[in-house]
Motif scaffolding. Structure first.
Motif, PDB file in Angstrom:
ATOM      1  N   ASP A   1      10.208  75.475  49.540  1.00 11.48           N
ATOM      2  CA  ASP A   1      10.019  74.657  51.192  1.00 11.48           C
ATOM      3  C   ASP A   1      10.343  73.024  50.706  1.00 11.48           C
ATOM      4  OD1 ASP A   1       9.356  76.876  52.382  1.00 11.48           O
ATOM      5  OD2 ASP A   1       6.844  76.595  52.078  1.00 11.48           O
ATOM      6  N   GLU A   2      10.472  72.839  49.369  1.00 13.84           N
ATOM      7  CA  GLU A   2      10.840  71.234  49.072  1.00 13.84           C
ATOM      8  C   GLU A   2      12.233  70.953  49.422  1.00 13.84           C
ATOM      9  OE1 GLU A   2       9.575  70.284  45.108  1.00 13.84           O
ATOM     10  OE2 GLU A   2       7.449  71.439  45.488  1.00 13.84           O
ATOM     11  N   GLY A   3      12.989  71.767  49.635  1.00  9.98           N
ATOM     12  CA  GLY A   3      14.485  71.787  49.882  1.00  9.98           C
ATOM     13  C   GLY A   3      14.620  70.898  51.112  1.00  9.98           C
ATOM     14  N   ALA A   4      14.131  71.426  52.163  1.00 13.73           N
ATOM     15  CA  ALA A   4      14.362  70.624  53.577  1.00 13.73           C
ATOM     16  C   ALA A   4      13.815  69.244  53.359  1.00 13.73           C
ATOM     17  CB  ALA A   4      13.462  71.342  54.650  1.00 13.73           C
ATOM     18  N   ASP A   5      12.796  69.056  52.766  1.00 12.99           N
ATOM     19  CA  ASP A   5      12.311  67.534  52.446  1.00 12.99           C
ATOM     20  C   ASP A   5      13.512  66.709  51.695  1.00 12.99           C
ATOM     21  OD1 ASP A   5      10.458  65.264  52.639  1.00 12.99           O
ATOM     22  OD2 ASP A   5      10.200  65.824  50.553  1.00 12.99           O
ATOM     23  N   LEU A   6      13.844  67.184  50.631  1.00  9.57           N
ATOM     24  CA  LEU A   6      14.664  66.546  49.910  1.00  9.57           C
ATOM     25  C   LEU A   6      15.950  66.296  50.725  1.00  9.57           C
ATOM     26  CD1 LEU A   6      14.509  68.691  46.429  1.00  9.57           C
ATOM     27  CD2 LEU A   6      13.926  66.239  46.818  1.00  9.57           C
ATOM     28  N   LEU A   7      16.411  67.061  51.319  1.00  7.70           N
ATOM     29  CA  LEU A   7      17.630  66.899  52.326  1.00  7.70           C
ATOM     30  C   LEU A   7      17.424  65.671  53.341  1.00  7.70           C
ATOM     31  CD1 LEU A   7      19.084  70.338  52.477  1.00  7.70           C
ATOM     32  CD2 LEU A   7      20.226  68.349  51.585  1.00  7.70           C
ATOM     33  N   HIS A   8      16.086  65.816  54.127  1.00  6.37           N
ATOM     34  CA  HIS A   8      15.843  64.628  54.812  1.00  6.37           C
ATOM     35  C   HIS A   8      15.870  63.292  54.237  1.00  6.37           C
ATOM     36  CE1 HIS A   8      14.442  66.748  58.616  1.00  6.37           C
ATOM     37  NE2 HIS A   8      14.377  67.564  58.342  1.00  6.37           N
ATOM     38  N   ARG A   9      15.242  63.329  53.045  1.00  9.27           N
ATOM     39  CA  ARG A   9      15.183  62.061  52.329  1.00  9.27           C
ATOM     40  C   ARG A   9      16.781  61.392  51.715  1.00  9.27           C
ATOM     41  NH1 ARG A   9      11.477  63.747  47.140  1.00  9.27           N
ATOM     42  NH2 ARG A   9      12.358  61.774  46.343  1.00  9.27           N
ATOM     43  N   VAL A  10      17.622  62.138  51.785  1.00  6.10           N
ATOM     44  CA  VAL A  10      18.967  61.818  51.837  1.00  6.10           C
ATOM     45  C   VAL A  10      19.717  61.862  52.770  1.00  6.10           C
ATOM     46  CG1 VAL A  10      19.239  62.739  49.186  1.00  6.10           C
ATOM     47  CG2 VAL A  10      20.232  63.956  51.182  1.00  6.10           C
ATOM     48  N   GLY A  11      18.960  61.923  53.920  1.00  6.60           N
ATOM     49  CA  GLY A  11      19.601  61.724  55.341  1.00  6.60           C
ATOM     50  C   GLY A  11      20.604  63.009  55.810  1.00  6.60           C
ATOM     51  N   LEU A  12      20.106  64.143  55.369  1.00  8.71           N
ATOM     52  CA  LEU A  12      20.979  65.407  55.788  1.00  8.71           C
ATOM     53  C   LEU A  12      19.879  66.305  56.569  1.00  8.71           C
ATOM     54  CD1 LEU A  12      23.455  65.938  52.842  1.00  8.71           C
ATOM     55  CD2 LEU A  12      23.802  64.900  55.162  1.00  8.71           C
ATOM     56  N   GLY A  13      18.833  65.658  57.267  1.00  6.50           N
ATOM     57  CA  GLY A  13      17.869  66.492  57.808  1.00  6.50           C
ATOM     58  C   GLY A  13      18.615  67.506  59.163  1.00  6.50           C
TER      59      GLY A  13
END
Length: 222
Positions: A122-134
């Motif tokens: 579940d951490e994957g979505a948060d990581l992509l949000h952090r780099v602007g790819l949510g």
């Protein structure tokens, strides 16, 4: 780990490829320490030893001479499995060619790294949000721009919250705007307390680096 202990360092690092008259000395007695909160740019002409040094810092290559230490502890003599576990827990790698799996979505590419590191997917979505790819979680690499692919690669490198980020020419294939965005992101990672090392020919990287180390003919020149 005490703040004054380098997160990764080499002392007297040498690397020779081949033997006899065919031997090529890629590195010759290099000393380098990278500390928490620092973005360091490795610059120099092609063939100067930059990528070899990066791979030694990342424990992907064993040097022919010298010592490598991670968090102050030498890695020489560690069994391959132990060395692999060290890389998984302490390091994240970013490459010029992205190295994304084309049959996996952006989210699945990041989740694969999380799975390897035993982390919650579940951490994957948060990581992509952090780099602007949510908004691009379910996009495949073929549907992403070069800058977006590199941001997925950055998110994947951040899986497991490694303290050391090693990047080899991460902006070489990107246009001005996307390249600057990736450079700024790497700088933010350093400011957040990571040690970031970037091999580059890109003046944008050098402009934001906390320290620039020039390598020539396998030695640190400046």
């Amino acid at each position: 780990m005490p703040m004054d202990v380098p997160m990764v360092e080499v002392e007297g690092a040498g690397m020779v490829y081949g033997t006899g008259e065919a031997a090529v000395r890629a590195l010759d007695g290099v000393d380098l320490a990278v500390r928490r909160g620092e973005m360091l740019a490795l610059v120099g002409p092609s063939g100067s030893g930059k990528t070899t040094l990066l791979m030694i810092l990342g424990c992907l290559l064993r040097p022919s001479a010298g010592e490598v230490r991670v968090d102050g502890a030498p890695v020489a003599g560690l069994a391959p499995a132990v060395l692999g576990a060290l890389r998984l827990s302490r390091m994240g790698f970013i490459f010029q060619g992205y190295n994304l799996f084309p049959a996996l979505t952006a989210l699945e590419n990041v989740q694969l790294a999380l799975d390897l590191k035993g982390r919650d997917l579940d951490e994957g979505a948060d990581l992509l949000h952090r780099v602007g790819l949510g908004a691009r979680l379910n996009s495949y690499p073929r549907q992403l721009s070069g800058g977006e692919k590199q941001r997925v690669a950055v998110a994947r490198a951040l899986a497991g919250e490694p303290g050391i980020i090693l990047a080899d020419e991460p902006t070489a294939a990107l246009d001005t705007a996307n390249g600057l965005g990736v450079v700024e992101l790497l700088h933010e990672l350093a400011q957040a307390g990571r040690a970031v090392v970037v091999v580059t020919h890109d003046p944008r990287v050098a402009g934001l680096a906390d320290r620039i180390v020039r390598i020539q003919d396998g030695r640190i020149a400046a």
